[in-house]
Design a protein around this motif. Sequence first.
Motif, PDB file in Angstrom:
ATOM      1  N   GLN A  70     -21.972  11.594  54.809  1.00 21.67           N
ATOM      2  CA  GLN A  70     -22.858  12.629  55.331  1.00 21.67           C
ATOM      3  C   GLN A  70     -22.387  13.150  56.691  1.00 21.67           C
ATOM      4  N   LYS A 106     -18.127  19.482  56.343  1.00 18.20           N
ATOM      5  CA  LYS A 106     -17.906  20.205  55.102  1.00 18.20           C
ATOM      6  C   LYS A 106     -16.673  21.073  55.270  1.00 18.20           C
ATOM      7  N   GLY A 107     -15.860  21.088  54.244  1.00 12.93           N
ATOM      8  CA  GLY A 107     -14.633  21.863  54.306  1.00 12.93           C
ATOM      9  C   GLY A 107     -13.407  21.044  54.643  1.00 12.93           C
ATOM     10  N   ALA A 109     -16.408  15.285  46.991  1.00 14.95           N
ATOM     11  CA  ALA A 109     -17.436  16.137  46.395  1.00 14.95           C
ATOM     12  C   ALA A 109     -16.974  16.677  45.047  1.00 14.95           C
ATOM     13  N   VAL A 130     -19.383  10.141  49.357  1.00 12.74           N
ATOM     14  CA  VAL A 130     -19.306  11.343  50.193  1.00 12.74           C
ATOM     15  C   VAL A 130     -20.060  11.039  51.483  1.00 12.74           C
ATOM     16  N   SER A 142     -19.236  13.510  57.631  1.00 17.99           N
ATOM     17  CA  SER A 142     -17.971  14.248  57.608  1.00 17.99           C
ATOM     18  C   SER A 142     -18.247  15.742  57.548  1.00 17.99           C
ATOM     19  N   TYR A 164     -13.806  15.342  52.452  1.00 15.97           N
ATOM     20  CA  TYR A 164     -15.120  15.723  51.933  1.00 15.97           C
ATOM     21  C   TYR A 164     -14.956  16.488  50.624  1.00 15.97           C
ATOM     22  N   ASN A 165     -14.020  17.442  50.601  1.00 19.68           N
ATOM     23  CA  ASN A 165     -13.825  18.256  49.407  1.00 19.68           C
ATOM     24  C   ASN A 165     -13.373  17.425  48.213  1.00 19.68           C
TER      25      ASN A 165
END
Length: 113
Positions: A59, A63-64, A72, A57, A61, A68-69
């Motif tokens: 750092q 979120k959303g 994660a 993952v 990138s 990333y999703n």
Amino acid sequence: MFVAVFLWLVTIALFVLYLFQLHMKLYMVPWPLVLMAFNMGAAVLYVTAFITCSASVEQTSLKGTRQYNQRAAASFFSCLVMIAYGLSAFFSFQAWRGVGSNAATSQMAGGYA
């Protein structure tokens, strides 16, 4: 991906083996020991998968975003499966060790009823 698919196939095979009670016909195999070894190996492999997914993952990138999703979610679910296999390994260890029996129950099973 290899860990997830391989262990899923082996778990399904063991489930079918136990569902149709085929393990009773193979009485020379120490099944509690086999299950304990499989569950411990699966837990260790999922630890490596969890660490790999968590490290991938990024750092930087956002979120959303889709990438990333996905990473994660893979990390989260590999952690859940790792915990499940770890608990299964613990219970398999207890079954292999024979926790729950004492001198009174072993004498009753020995034919002193």
